[in-house]
Design a protein around this motif. Structure first.
Motif, mmCIF file in Angstrom:
data_model
loop_
_atom_site.group_PDB
_atom_site.id
_atom_site.type_symbol
_atom_site.label_atom_id
_atom_site.label_comp_id
_atom_site.label_asym_id
_atom_site.label_seq_id
_atom_site.Cartn_x
_atom_site.Cartn_y
_atom_site.Cartn_z
ATOM 1 N N LEU A 1 -54.311 14.461 -46.503
ATOM 2 C CA LEU A 1 -53.455 15.498 -47.064
ATOM 3 C C LEU A 1 -53.632 16.767 -46.247
ATOM 4 O O LEU A 1 -54.744 17.249 -46.045
ATOM 5 C CB LEU A 1 -53.842 15.759 -48.522
ATOM 6 C CG LEU A 1 -53.236 17.009 -49.181
ATOM 7 C CD1 LEU A 1 -51.748 16.855 -49.403
ATOM 8 C CD2 LEU A 1 -53.929 17.304 -50.509
ATOM 9 N N GLY A 2 -52.516 17.291 -45.727
ATOM 10 C CA GLY A 2 -52.578 18.576 -45.039
ATOM 11 C C GLY A 2 -52.207 19.666 -46.030
ATOM 12 O O GLY A 2 -51.122 19.631 -46.599
ATOM 13 N N PHE A 3 -53.123 20.609 -46.265
ATOM 14 C CA PHE A 3 -52.815 21.657 -47.227
ATOM 15 C C PHE A 3 -52.866 23.022 -46.563
ATOM 16 O O PHE A 3 -53.852 23.388 -45.937
ATOM 17 C CB PHE A 3 -53.789 21.614 -48.407
ATOM 18 C CG PHE A 3 -53.421 22.574 -49.507
ATOM 19 C CD1 PHE A 3 -52.504 22.212 -50.479
ATOM 20 C CD2 PHE A 3 -53.954 23.851 -49.546
ATOM 21 C CE1 PHE A 3 -52.137 23.097 -51.473
ATOM 22 C CE2 PHE A 3 -53.596 24.749 -50.534
ATOM 23 C CZ PHE A 3 -52.685 24.365 -51.503
ATOM 24 N N SER A 4 -51.787 23.772 -46.694
ATOM 25 C CA SER A 4 -51.765 25.116 -46.124
ATOM 26 C C SER A 4 -51.807 26.137 -47.254
ATOM 27 O O SER A 4 -50.874 26.243 -48.048
ATOM 28 C CB SER A 4 -50.508 25.303 -45.281
ATOM 29 O OG SER A 4 -50.343 26.665 -44.976
ATOM 30 N N GLN A 5 -52.909 26.877 -47.311
ATOM 31 C CA GLN A 5 -53.118 27.854 -48.382
ATOM 32 C C GLN A 5 -52.605 29.227 -47.955
ATOM 33 O O GLN A 5 -52.575 29.534 -46.756
ATOM 34 C CB GLN A 5 -54.615 27.890 -48.713
ATOM 35 C CG GLN A 5 -55.028 28.856 -49.789
ATOM 36 C CD GLN A 5 -54.397 28.553 -51.139
ATOM 37 O OE1 GLN A 5 -53.198 28.778 -51.341
ATOM 38 N NE2 GLN A 5 -55.175 28.034 -52.070
ATOM 39 N N SER B 1 -55.891 24.520 -44.252
ATOM 40 C CA SER B 1 -55.605 25.613 -43.332
ATOM 41 C C SER B 1 -55.291 26.882 -44.117
ATOM 42 O O SER B 1 -54.536 26.859 -45.084
ATOM 43 C CB SER B 1 -54.426 25.211 -42.447
ATOM 44 O OG SER B 1 -53.756 26.340 -41.976
ATOM 45 N N ASP B 2 -55.893 27.975 -43.711
ATOM 46 C CA ASP B 2 -55.723 29.259 -44.392
ATOM 47 C C ASP B 2 -54.730 30.113 -43.595
ATOM 48 O O ASP B 2 -54.942 30.381 -42.426
ATOM 49 C CB ASP B 2 -57.094 29.947 -44.467
ATOM 50 C CG ASP B 2 -57.043 31.259 -45.229
ATOM 51 O OD1 ASP B 2 -55.981 31.909 -45.245
ATOM 52 O OD2 ASP B 2 -58.081 31.632 -45.791
ATOM 53 N N GLN C 1 -49.989 15.942 -36.344
ATOM 54 C CA GLN C 1 -51.138 15.064 -36.593
ATOM 55 C C GLN C 1 -50.781 13.876 -37.469
ATOM 56 O O GLN C 1 -51.623 13.055 -37.782
ATOM 57 C CB GLN C 1 -52.249 15.846 -37.291
ATOM 58 C CG GLN C 1 -52.872 16.933 -36.462
ATOM 59 C CD GLN C 1 -53.806 17.796 -37.311
ATOM 60 O OE1 GLN C 1 -54.647 17.273 -38.026
ATOM 61 N NE2 GLN C 1 -53.629 19.096 -37.247
ATOM 62 N N ARG C 2 -49.525 13.833 -37.938
ATOM 63 C CA ARG C 2 -49.063 12.730 -38.777
ATOM 64 C C ARG C 2 -49.899 12.547 -40.028
ATOM 65 O O ARG C 2 -50.404 11.449 -40.277
ATOM 66 C CB ARG C 2 -49.058 11.419 -37.970
ATOM 67 C CG ARG C 2 -48.096 11.419 -36.823
ATOM 68 C CD ARG C 2 -47.000 10.438 -37.087
ATOM 69 N NE ARG C 2 -45.746 10.929 -36.565
ATOM 70 C CZ ARG C 2 -44.564 10.647 -37.117
ATOM 71 N NH1 ARG C 2 -44.498 9.897 -38.184
ATOM 72 N NH2 ARG C 2 -43.468 11.094 -36.594
ATOM 73 N N ILE D 1 -48.009 16.399 -47.018
ATOM 74 C CA ILE D 1 -48.247 17.818 -46.788
ATOM 75 C C ILE D 1 -48.082 18.550 -48.117
ATOM 76 O O ILE D 1 -47.161 18.255 -48.882
ATOM 77 C CB ILE D 1 -47.228 18.400 -45.769
ATOM 78 C CG1 ILE D 1 -47.511 17.845 -44.373
ATOM 79 C CG2 ILE D 1 -47.285 19.926 -45.742
ATOM 80 C CD1 ILE D 1 -46.503 18.281 -43.328
ATOM 81 N N ALA D 2 -49.011 19.451 -48.401
ATOM 82 C CA ALA D 2 -48.837 20.319 -49.561
ATOM 83 C C ALA D 2 -49.041 21.737 -49.083
ATOM 84 O O ALA D 2 -49.851 21.972 -48.195
ATOM 85 C CB ALA D 2 -49.834 19.974 -50.652
#
Lengths: 348, 324
Positions: free
Chosen positions: B36-40, B69-70, B88-89, B93-94
């Protein structure tokens, strides 16, 4: 135009002071109550006090920045150093509020003097790093300090664990909130530092050396001035100022916010220095000018808040005001305007 | 161009990596953990920090590999982060958008890459709803309404005019827009109330304090109520009110949104009147949805978190159980 006026307007401080005066007068006219001062809760209370209090961190950083710029340098890491200092101080003082049988007590991790010394020590180390990169590694100042500007906030977040650190230790709050003789304590801090710097520059040869390095670094070194040592020292001084500013900011809001504390401070400081009549090319500088410059910037901000400008257009209004102020300060622009005036007079 | 070549490189390398880890390259591989890619948004407040902690802890507990990621409150950082997740596949994504608008392009890229996107906490403003799978988070408009309703109830015996000053959040952000909207929807219907000043405090304590100082100088004793879009700004403003020689909570009624620990402490000290809860502990719920989305199940387009309003009478009782 009388000779007296010409002499007066030739002074470095004339235009910055005139700008500040114009801003305050305009506020006084359009914004009744803006200039009012009251005695409340044992201290002075009013917009003017707020401006001085709020401008304190910027004034300190601008003093440091002035000297760095005077030797052809630039320090864009001051905002990050401020954040580091604030976070270190907040972390060392600690944020434990113990609730025991309904009685809350503040517990410090380390004694307050240790925390303050620690924060300022870290700031000095940051300055040493900047100075070494510029002097020893021969980097361009803007790039050398860019490294810390970017990495510094990360460092501060690391110390704070990515959180806003809240400080629960009332004695620490005095620094940023306290009043002495009815005036904000920060005012005394700023005055003391300004006086010390002024004495160091004018009662010793340091001021002369700094001007010499700014005008021609190579010649001054050949003449026997320890240019490198002095330059490193000035970067450390600038970082120290940012460190003190960090203490004031964290004390004022009783917390340290690694992400937002001192954001864009470097640009405000450079603007303040420029408004004060210091040349970005080095050599000519005015400490007092930078102080006035910082006050101008804070007055602009306070004006925007108290006039009631919608938040969406804040930035535009501020930019327009800065633009007008810069035009007023530009000798070249004034000459052009004078040229127009003379021409229209002749035609008439 | 750069992104495309990055993508190509990523696609080229992917089968190799998959081969190393046992030849399971298709998405539904049961023994391969979901990434899971999470962008905060950033770490601008205690609320956000709690939100981050909850997501990190829940990902660990659910066995989901989290790339965190911040964005440090900047949209360009967030778009960069999303693009790198696509390159990065990652499986899902959230992200919690800094501002509402400007997401079309990057979300289209994610859609083209076949990566489902979950929006958390704040809404995005896109013309094509299919660009994201679901929005999980609080209803900010409702929070604004709740703050207004609490205020009307609290002031039911008072005669008008009642002057309100408002500390808005970051200009253009969903909570700032919606909390203003919801609040006005309800409060404007009552002629006693009037918002006399409204300015952005950027969701931070320092700005909240600075702006409140200016409000107090400009309006003096005219201010009856402070409505802040988050607790941190209210906490900063409370300091300004005290320094002006007034009693927050008494001379000026303070109501804010979020329900962070600091707000409960302020309520216990009698300085804050009420806070509308905005629950950041969405981690477990989010991970559930990530799993469902990854398994191809359909999820509702809008998932709302459970929330309530706290005032001073409940503060002391609720404080020990507050996690953020």
């Amino acid at each position: 135009m009388s000779a007296r006026f010409k002499q007066l307007s030739g002074h470095t401080l004339f235009w910055p002071l005139l700008t500040l005066a114009l801003l305050l007068v305009a506020n006084g006219i359009f914004n009744p109550g803006f200039l009012a001062l009251q005695w409340r809760e044992g201290h002075l209370y009013g917009n003017l006090i707020d401006i001085v209090n709020r401008a304190a961190p910027l004034i300190l950083v601008s003093i440091g920045m002035t000297l760095v710029i005077a030797v052809r340098g630039l320090d864009i890491s001051v905002g990050a150093v401020l954040a580091i200092s604030a976070t270190v101080a907040a972390w060392m003082i600690g944020g434990a509020l113990v609730v025991d049988h309904g009685v809350t007590t503040a517990v410090t991790r380390l004694p307050m003097p240790v925390a303050i010394a620690g924060a300022l020590g870290v700031a000095l180390a940051c300055g040493l790093w900047n100075g070494l990169l510029v002097v020893r590694a021969g980097m361009q100042p803007i790039i050398a300090t860019l490294i810390l500007m970017v990495a510094g906030r990360g460092l501060a977040q690391l110390i704070g664990g990515g959180q806003i650190l809240t400080i629960y230790y009332p004695p620490y709050f005095y620094l940023g909130n306290g009043f002495l003789l009815g005036l904000p304590f920060t005012l005394f801090v700023v005055a003391a530092i300004y006086a010390l710097t002024h004495v160091a520059l004018n009662r010793t040869a340091l001021g002369l050396f700094i001007r010499a390095i700014g005008v021609n670094p190579v010649a001054s070194r050949v003449a026997g001035i320890r240019a490198r040592l002095i330059t490193i020292g000035l970067y450390m001084f600038c970082a120290l100022m940012a460190g003190v500013a960090g203490l004031i900011v964290s004390s004022n809001v009783k917390s340290a916010d690694a992400n937002n504390a001192g954001q864009l401070l470097e640009l405000d400081a450079i603007l303040a220095v420029t408004l004060g009549g210091t040349l970005l090319t080095g050599g000519r500088f005015s400490l007092a000018g930078s102080v006035v410059g910082a006050l101008i910037i804070q007055t602009l901000t306070s004006t925007i808040y108290s006039v009631g400008i919608p938040p969406q257009v804040n930035m535009v209004v501020k930019a327009m005001l800065v633009f007008a102020v810069m035009l007023l300060q530009s000798a070249e622009f004034r000459t052009t305007v004078r040229g127009w005036l003379v021409r229209t007079e002749r035609r008439a | 161009m750069k992104i495309r070549s990055l993508l190509l490189a990523a696609v080229a390398v992917l089968p190799l990596l998959a081969a190393c880890s046992g030849g399971k390259s298709d998405k539904g591989g049961a023994d391969r953990p979901i990434t899971l890619g999470f962008s905060q948004v950033g770490a601008e407040s205690e609320w956000r920090t709690a939100n981050t902690r909850s997501i990190k802890a829940a990902a660990k507990a659910a066995g989901i590999r989290l790339k965190f990621s911040d964005a440090q409150q900047k949209q360009e950082n967030q778009i960069k982060a999303l693009r790198s997740f696509i390159a990065q596949r990652v499986d899902v994504i959230a992200f919690s958008p800094v501002v509402e608008s400007g997401w079309e392009t990057v979300l289209r890229e994610a859609k083209a890459a076949g990566i489902p996107v979950i929006v958390t906490d704040r809404a995005v403003d896109v013309t094509d709803d299919s660009l994201y799978t679901t929005l999980i988070g609080s209803d900010f408009v409702e929070e604004g309404r709740r703050a207004a309703r609490w205020l009307i109830d609290d002031m039911k015996d008072r005669k008008g005019p009642i002057n309100i000053v408002e500390l808005q959040g970051t200009v253009g952000s969903a909570p700032a827009i919606d909390r203003q909207k919801g609040f006005h929807e309800v409060i404007d219907a009552d002629p006693r109330f009037k918002v006399i000043r409204s300015q952005s405090g950027d969701f931070t304590r320092a700005k909240g304090k600075e702006v409140m100082e200016a409000f107090l100088k400009a309006e003096g004793k005219n201010i009856d109520v402070l409505y802040a879009h988050n607790d941190d700004m209210a906490i900063g403003a409370i300091q300004a009110i005290e320094e002006a020689g007034l009693q927050p909570g008494k001379d000026i009624t303070v109501v804010s949104i979020d329900g962070v620990k600091g707000a409960f402490q302020a309520m216990m000290a009698g300085k804050l009147n009420a806070t509308v809860e905005c629950n950041p502990l969405i981690g477990p719920q989010l991970m559930d949805i990530v799993k469902k989305v990854h398994a191809g199940q359909t999820v509702p387009k809008r998932i709302i978190v459970n929330e309530s309003v706290f005032d001073r009478s409940q503060a002391a009782a609720a404080f020990p159980s507050r996690q953020y």
